[in-house]
Design a protein around this motif. Structure first.
Motif, PDB file in Angstrom:
ATOM      1  N   ALA A 149       0.827  -1.204   0.000  1.00  0.00           N
ATOM      2  CA  ALA A 149       0.000   0.000   0.000  1.00  0.00           C
ATOM      3  C   ALA A 149       0.863   1.257   0.000  1.00  0.00           C
ATOM      4  CB  ALA A 149      -0.940   0.000   1.204  1.00  0.00           C
ATOM      5  N   ARG A 150       1.912   1.263   0.816  1.00  0.00           N
ATOM      6  CA  ARG A 150       2.820   2.426   0.836  1.00  0.00           C
ATOM      7  C   ARG A 150       3.488   2.606  -0.518  1.00  0.00           C
ATOM      8  NH1 ARG A 150       4.660   0.202   5.702  1.00  0.00           N
ATOM      9  NH2 ARG A 150       6.673  -0.281   4.725  1.00  0.00           N
ATOM     10  N   GLY A 151       3.895   1.495  -1.142  1.00  0.00           N
ATOM     11  CA  GLY A 151       4.555   1.584  -2.439  1.00  0.00           C
ATOM     12  C   GLY A 151       3.631   2.116  -3.520  1.00  0.00           C
ATOM     13  N   VAL A 152       2.379   1.641  -3.534  1.00  0.00           N
ATOM     14  CA  VAL A 152       1.417   2.119  -4.529  1.00  0.00           C
ATOM     15  C   VAL A 152       1.134   3.607  -4.329  1.00  0.00           C
ATOM     16  CG1 VAL A 152      -0.962   1.914  -5.343  1.00  0.00           C
ATOM     17  CG2 VAL A 152       0.369  -0.141  -4.881  1.00  0.00           C
ATOM     18  N   GLY A 153       0.954   4.005  -3.067  1.00  0.00           N
ATOM     19  CA  GLY A 153       0.702   5.410  -2.785  1.00  0.00           C
ATOM     20  C   GLY A 153       1.873   6.294  -3.184  1.00  0.00           C
ATOM     21  N   MET A 154       3.083   5.841  -2.907  1.00  0.00           N
ATOM     22  CA  MET A 154       4.270   6.608  -3.272  1.00  0.00           C
ATOM     23  C   MET A 154       4.422   6.708  -4.790  1.00  0.00           C
ATOM     24  SD  MET A 154       8.239   5.918  -2.131  1.00  0.00           S
ATOM     25  CE  MET A 154       7.706   5.833  -0.415  1.00  0.00           C
ATOM     26  N   LEU A 155       4.143   5.615  -5.498  1.00  0.00           N
ATOM     27  CA  LEU A 155       4.246   5.617  -6.953  1.00  0.00           C
ATOM     28  C   LEU A 155       3.227   6.553  -7.578  1.00  0.00           C
ATOM     29  CD1 LEU A 155       5.474   4.407  -9.548  1.00  0.00           C
ATOM     30  CD2 LEU A 155       3.737   2.596  -9.396  1.00  0.00           C
ATOM     31  N   TYR A 156       2.010   6.514  -7.055  1.00  0.00           N
ATOM     32  CA  TYR A 156       0.945   7.385  -7.579  1.00  0.00           C
ATOM     33  C   TYR A 156       1.298   8.852  -7.385  1.00  0.00           C
ATOM     34  CZ  TYR A 156      -3.508   9.872  -7.657  1.00  0.00           C
ATOM     35  OH  TYR A 156      -4.495  10.784  -7.913  1.00  0.00           O
ATOM     36  N   VAL A 157       1.680   9.207  -6.174  1.00  0.00           N
ATOM     37  CA  VAL A 157       2.006  10.610  -5.886  1.00  0.00           C
ATOM     38  C   VAL A 157       3.224  11.052  -6.684  1.00  0.00           C
ATOM     39  CG1 VAL A 157       2.784  12.211  -4.100  1.00  0.00           C
ATOM     40  CG2 VAL A 157       0.945  10.591  -3.603  1.00  0.00           C
ATOM     41  N   GLY A 158       4.266  10.234  -6.689  1.00  0.00           N
ATOM     42  CA  GLY A 158       5.493  10.617  -7.387  1.00  0.00           C
ATOM     43  C   GLY A 158       5.306  10.756  -8.881  1.00  0.00           C
ATOM     44  N   THR A 159       4.448   9.920  -9.471  1.00  0.00           N
ATOM     45  CA  THR A 159       4.244   9.967 -10.917  1.00  0.00           C
ATOM     46  C   THR A 159       3.350  11.125 -11.329  1.00  0.00           C
ATOM     47  OG1 THR A 159       4.484   7.558 -11.075  1.00  0.00           O
ATOM     48  CG2 THR A 159       3.440   8.683 -12.930  1.00  0.00           C
ATOM     49  N   ILE A 160       2.183  11.227 -10.715  1.00  0.00           N
ATOM     50  CA  ILE A 160       1.201  12.233 -11.131  1.00  0.00           C
ATOM     51  C   ILE A 160       1.637  13.636 -10.733  1.00  0.00           C
ATOM     52  CG2 ILE A 160      -1.194  12.991 -10.938  1.00  0.00           C
ATOM     53  CD1 ILE A 160      -0.840  10.400 -12.469  1.00  0.00           C
TER      54      ILE A 160
ATOM     55  N   CYS B 247     -12.149  14.388 -14.022  1.00  0.00           N
ATOM     56  CA  CYS B 247     -11.268  13.290 -13.596  1.00  0.00           C
ATOM     57  C   CYS B 247      -9.806  13.724 -13.623  1.00  0.00           C
ATOM     58  CB  CYS B 247     -11.475  12.078 -14.501  1.00  0.00           C
ATOM     59  SG  CYS B 247     -13.085  11.270 -14.311  1.00  0.00           S
ATOM     60  N   ALA B 248      -9.410  14.446 -14.676  1.00  0.00           N
ATOM     61  CA  ALA B 248      -8.020  14.898 -14.781  1.00  0.00           C
ATOM     62  C   ALA B 248      -7.668  15.837 -13.636  1.00  0.00           C
ATOM     63  CB  ALA B 248      -7.804  15.590 -16.129  1.00  0.00           C
ATOM     64  N   LEU B 249      -8.546  16.793 -13.358  1.00  0.00           N
ATOM     65  CA  LEU B 249      -8.284  17.736 -12.268  1.00  0.00           C
ATOM     66  C   LEU B 249      -8.276  17.026 -10.915  1.00  0.00           C
ATOM     67  CD1 LEU B 249     -10.491  20.772 -13.367  1.00  0.00           C
ATOM     68  CD2 LEU B 249      -8.011  20.795 -13.077  1.00  0.00           C
ATOM     69  N   GLY B 250      -9.243  16.123 -10.702  1.00  0.00           N
ATOM     70  CA  GLY B 250      -9.333  15.433  -9.429  1.00  0.00           C
ATOM     71  C   GLY B 250      -8.150  14.531  -9.162  1.00  0.00           C
ATOM     72  N   ILE B 251      -7.760  13.748 -10.159  1.00  0.00           N
ATOM     73  CA  ILE B 251      -6.645  12.820  -9.995  1.00  0.00           C
ATOM     74  C   ILE B 251      -5.335  13.573  -9.793  1.00  0.00           C
ATOM     75  CG2 ILE B 251      -5.250  11.110 -11.250  1.00  0.00           C
ATOM     76  CD1 ILE B 251      -7.872  10.028 -12.396  1.00  0.00           C
ATOM     77  N   TYR B 252      -5.163  14.689 -10.504  1.00  0.00           N
ATOM     78  CA  TYR B 252      -3.944  15.487 -10.358  1.00  0.00           C
ATOM     79  C   TYR B 252      -3.894  16.163  -8.988  1.00  0.00           C
ATOM     80  CZ  TYR B 252      -0.473  19.135 -11.306  1.00  0.00           C
ATOM     81  OH  TYR B 252       0.617  19.968 -11.250  1.00  0.00           O
ATOM     82  N   THR B 253      -4.994  16.796  -8.588  1.00  0.00           N
ATOM     83  CA  THR B 253      -5.017  17.525  -7.323  1.00  0.00           C
ATOM     84  C   THR B 253      -4.965  16.589  -6.132  1.00  0.00           C
ATOM     85  OG1 THR B 253      -6.375  19.213  -8.428  1.00  0.00           O
ATOM     86  CG2 THR B 253      -6.270  19.310  -6.025  1.00  0.00           C
ATOM     87  N   ALA B 254      -5.426  15.355  -6.302  1.00  0.00           N
ATOM     88  CA  ALA B 254      -5.421  14.389  -5.199  1.00  0.00           C
ATOM     89  C   ALA B 254      -4.017  14.141  -4.660  1.00  0.00           C
ATOM     90  CB  ALA B 254      -6.044  13.071  -5.661  1.00  0.00           C
ATOM     91  N   THR B 255      -3.012  14.259  -5.513  1.00  0.00           N
ATOM     92  CA  THR B 255      -1.641  14.043  -5.036  1.00  0.00           C
ATOM     93  C   THR B 255      -1.239  15.122  -4.030  1.00  0.00           C
ATOM     94  OG1 THR B 255      -0.715  15.318  -6.894  1.00  0.00           O
ATOM     95  CG2 THR B 255      -0.998  12.954  -7.213  1.00  0.00           C
ATOM     96  N   TYR B 256      -1.647  16.363  -4.275  1.00  0.00           N
ATOM     97  CA  TYR B 256      -1.328  17.450  -3.354  1.00  0.00           C
ATOM     98  C   TYR B 256      -2.175  17.345  -2.079  1.00  0.00           C
ATOM     99  CZ  TYR B 256       1.209  19.463  -7.259  1.00  0.00           C
ATOM    100  OH  TYR B 256       2.096  19.662  -8.282  1.00  0.00           O
TER     101      TYR B 256
END
Length: 218
Positions: free
Chosen positions: A47-58, A93-102
Motif C-alpha cells: 500500500a505504501r509503495g502504490v501510494g508513493m508511486l501514484y504521488v510521485g508519478t502524477i 477526472c483529470a483535475l481530481g486525480i492530479y489535485t489528489a496528489t497534493y
C-alpha cells in the motif's frame, strides 16, 4: 460593464462550468487524496509503495499532459466519443486525480503532527488500522492542515482554466467566445481576473471561518 451585461448568458454558462469543475474535481481530489494519504502511512508495504508511486508519478507530471492523456489517449481506449458531457467528465477526472496528489501530501503532513502515542494507545485498545485512522488520526490531521489544504483548492480553482484548451466551457474559454462577438479581449480578461479574485477571497473567508470554529472546538 457592457461586456458583462450584454453577454450575461455566456458569462453565466462559463462561470457555471468553472464551478462544476472546481466542486466536482475538488470532491474527487479530497476522497482520493484521503485514501492515498492513508496508504502512504499504512503498515502494509504494498500500500505504501502504490501510494508513493501514484504521488510521485502524477505530481511530477504537468497538468497539461494529464489533460492530454484524458482527452486524446483515454477516449480511444474506452471507445468514447468526445461530446461536451464526456469532455467535462474527463476534465473533472483529470483535475481530481492530479489535485489528489497534493491533497494526499497535505493530509500526510497533518497525520505526522498527531502524537504517535495516540495511535499506539488506540491500537492497544484493539482498534484496527482503519478505525485508528478514521476515529483518532484523521479528525486531528484535517484540523491542522486547513491553511495548506485551502491553498491546494485555490490552486485547483485556477487550474480549471487549463480545461479551456480541451473544449470544456469555463471562464478560461470566455475570451474566445466574446472575441467572436466583437468585445475587447483585454477588458474580458480583466473581468475574468476580478471574478477569480472574488472567488479566492471567498475561499479565504471560508478558511478563516473553519480555523476559528475548529480552534474553539479544541
Amino acid at each position: 460593464m457592457g461586456v458583462i451585461t450584454d453577454n450575461l448568458d455566456l458569462w453565466w454558462e462559463t462561470l457555471l462550468g468553472t464551478l462544476i469543475l472546481f466542486f466536482a474535481g475538488g470532491a474527487l481530489a479530497l476522497v482520493l487524496g484521503t485514501i492515498v494519504a492513508a496508504m502512504r502511512v499504512s503498515p502494509v508495504p504494498i500500500a505504501r509503495g502504490v501510494g508513493m508511486l501514484y504521488v510521485g508519478t502524477i505530481r511530477n507530471t504537468p497538468l497539461t499532459l494529464v489533460f492530454f492523456a484524458f482527452a486524446f489517449a483515454l477516449p480511444p481506449l474506452l471507445g468514447l466519443r468526445l461530446t461536451s458531457d464526456v469532455s467535462l467528465t474527463l476534465a473533472i477526472c483529470a483535475l481530481g486525480i492530479y489535485t489528489a496528489t497534493y491533497v494526499a501530501e497535505t493530509i500526510r503532513s497533518g497525520i505526522n503532527t498527531v502524537p504517535i502515542g495516540q495511535a499506539e494507545a488506540a491500537r492497544a485498545l484493539g482498534l484496527t488500522f482503519g478505525q485508528v485512522m478514521t476515529l483518532v488520526v484523521m479528525p486531528q490531521a484535517f484540523r491542522s492542515v486547513i491553511p495548506p489544504m485551502m491553498s491546494v483548492f485555490i490552486a485547483l480553482l485556477k487550474n480549471t482554466t487549463v480545461a479551456a484548451g480541451f473544449s470544456v466551457v469555463n471562464l478560461g474559454s470566455i475570451r474566445n467566445y466574446l472575441s467572436e462577438r466583437g468585445e475587447n479581449q483585454f477588458i474580458v480578461i480583466l473581468w475574468v481576473m476580478v471574478i477569480f479574485v472574488a472567488l479566492v477571497l471567498l475561499l479565504s473567508w471560508l478558511q478563516r471561518s473553519l480555523e476559528t470554529r475548529w480552534k474553539v472546538a479544541r
